[in-house]
Write an enzyme that holds these catalytic residues in place. Structure first.
Site, PDB file in Angstrom:
ATOM      1  N   TRP A 111      12.267   2.511  -0.708  1.00 47.29           N
ATOM      2  CA  TRP A 111      11.788   1.774  -2.074  1.00 47.29           C
ATOM      3  C   TRP A 111      12.149   0.337  -1.390  1.00 47.29           C
ATOM      4  CZ3 TRP A 111      15.489   1.737  -6.993  1.00 47.29           C
ATOM      5  CH2 TRP A 111      14.909   0.840  -7.853  1.00 47.29           C
ATOM      6  N   ILE A 112      10.987  -0.293  -1.667  1.00 45.98           N
ATOM      7  CA  ILE A 112      11.004  -1.852  -1.284  1.00 45.98           C
ATOM      8  C   ILE A 112      11.478  -2.666  -2.535  1.00 45.98           C
ATOM      9  CG2 ILE A 112       9.714  -3.625  -0.191  1.00 45.98           C
ATOM     10  CD1 ILE A 112       7.879  -1.563   0.968  1.00 45.98           C
ATOM     11  N   TYR A 159      11.367  -6.261  -3.767  1.00 43.87           N
ATOM     12  CA  TYR A 159      10.798  -7.691  -3.579  1.00 43.87           C
ATOM     13  C   TYR A 159      11.642  -8.763  -4.331  1.00 43.87           C
ATOM     14  CZ  TYR A 159       6.868  -5.283  -1.624  1.00 43.87           C
ATOM     15  OH  TYR A 159       6.089  -4.749  -0.545  1.00 43.87           O
ATOM     16  N   PRO A 160      11.649 -10.097  -3.646  1.00 42.15           N
ATOM     17  CA  PRO A 160      12.467 -11.199  -4.350  1.00 42.15           C
ATOM     18  C   PRO A 160      12.066 -11.320  -5.752  1.00 42.15           C
ATOM     19  CG  PRO A 160      10.735 -11.800  -2.903  1.00 42.15           C
ATOM     20  CD  PRO A 160      10.820 -10.392  -2.652  1.00 42.15           C
ATOM     21  N   TRP A 161      10.747 -11.271  -6.214  1.00 48.48           N
ATOM     22  CA  TRP A 161      10.702 -11.730  -7.693  1.00 48.48           C
ATOM     23  C   TRP A 161      11.123 -10.653  -8.534  1.00 48.48           C
ATOM     24  CZ3 TRP A 161       6.911 -11.326  -3.494  1.00 48.48           C
ATOM     25  CH2 TRP A 161       6.056 -10.005  -3.650  1.00 48.48           C
ATOM     26  N   ASP A 206       1.128  -1.165  -0.022  1.00 51.65           N
ATOM     27  CA  ASP A 206      -0.092   0.159  -0.045  1.00 51.65           C
ATOM     28  C   ASP A 206       0.930   1.210  -0.002  1.00 51.65           C
ATOM     29  OD1 ASP A 206      -1.793   2.051   0.692  1.00 51.65           O
ATOM     30  OD2 ASP A 206      -2.543   1.307   2.380  1.00 51.65           O
ATOM     31  N   ASP A 207       1.357   1.774  -1.096  1.00 47.13           N
ATOM     32  CA  ASP A 207       1.967   2.940  -1.297  1.00 47.13           C
ATOM     33  C   ASP A 207       1.287   4.027  -1.316  1.00 47.13           C
ATOM     34  OD1 ASP A 207       3.972   4.908  -2.242  1.00 47.13           O
ATOM     35  OD2 ASP A 207       4.953   3.243  -3.460  1.00 47.13           O
ATOM     36  N   THR A 214      -4.175   2.353  -6.545  1.00 47.53           N
ATOM     37  CA  THR A 214      -4.295   1.193  -6.988  1.00 47.53           C
ATOM     38  C   THR A 214      -5.512   0.475  -6.169  1.00 47.53           C
ATOM     39  OG1 THR A 214      -2.012   0.925  -7.861  1.00 47.53           O
ATOM     40  CG2 THR A 214      -3.669  -0.776  -7.879  1.00 47.53           C
TER      41      THR A 214
END
Lengths: 181, 181
Positions: free
Chosen positions: B152-153, B155-157, B98-99, B103
């Site tokens: 900034w996050i 993510y592994p994917w 949730d930024d 969206t």
């Protein structure tokens, strides 16, 4: 002795990366990725990192209401409103495993009815076994990261405890290394 | 110093498991999971392990043709043909983060137009920041595994090399532990 094949998230990530390189090196240029849910969701999302194409999701289940097994696949979700957009397109269809080939064949027939340019199939594991369905003759490209015996594959996303799962995946990797030596 | 938040697959898996326990302990009984693609695909598939409900996928993008950024979300895929089935249902809407809340709000408004019983929101990370959109007043339940600063996050994917990514995620975990001590 646990005869299942345990696969870690990092195993999946690295396998998808290798497959992406194979696809990129081939003459097949995908326009869209179609993920077969729910097993194909995670490989498809990782693939998007390496082949930046939109993902369409289709949901297929062999379980009906009340979790009773059904003989034929049930559509959980399909992409009717998008399917006309697939006409003339190169589709990369993704699932985690090619087991009996029933789900893949079902999805391929459905997608082919909308006249794409070409469909290629990509899976993490192909089980070396007698398949219960054949691919339609239009399918010429098939990418599988691993060819494995007909054993139960334990994927990381199904793990109750991911740390325990990783220990088992480590054992699987060691056993496979010994097998190839 | 790299100020980004790196998250491993196992971090995500464990976070989703914790969230599933919270949902199960609440009075909210989801009938279906709706995953916002492509970021919500992986959390949604993991959640399905702990809360066995069908997943419907919706694709949202802020990038149009030719990867040009767009101001409003573009529907990559929607679930028109299924949406009528959502009437009267409890929906658990999932995204990874949730930024700006744009969206999530967009998807909530779209889903509410089909008169579900209730929609709850579940995310891995909520960024503590001024949001550019508000949740509709019908939304009362919100599950977030982590409340984080506006950084900034990673993510592994999205990792190019998952082993390098994991080393950075290890550093993030250590730094966060020190912060809370």
């Amino acid at each position: 002795m646990d005869d299942k094949i345990y696969v870690s998230y990092n195993d999946i990530h690295s396998a998808v990366k290798r497959l992406a390189l194979l696809v990129t090196a081939s003459e097949f240029k995908p326009d869209v990725i179609v993920a077969i849910g729910s097993g194909g969701f995670i490989p498809a999302r990782i693939l998007k990192t390496f082949i930046n194409r939109p993902i369409y999701a289709v949901g297929i289940s062999y379980y009906g209401i009340d979790n009773k097994p059904t003989e034929l696949p049930q559509k959980i979700q399909w992409i009717d409103e998008v399917q006309q957009k697939l006409t003339g397109k190169n589709i990369l269809l993704i699932d985690e495993v090619d087991d009996t080939r029933m789900t893949l064949s079902y999805c391929l027939e459905e997608l082919l009815s909308h006249h794409p340019q070409e469909i290629a199939v990509l899976v993490i594991h192909n089980k070396k076994k007698r398949k219960q369905a054949a691919f339609p003759p239009e399918i010429h490209r098939y990418f599988a990261a691993f060819e494995v015996e007909d054993r139960w594959i334990r994927y990381p996303w199904d793990a109750e405890c991911i740390e325990d799962h990783d220990l088992m995946a480590e054992k699987t990797r060691k056993a496979m290394k010994e097998d190839t030596q």
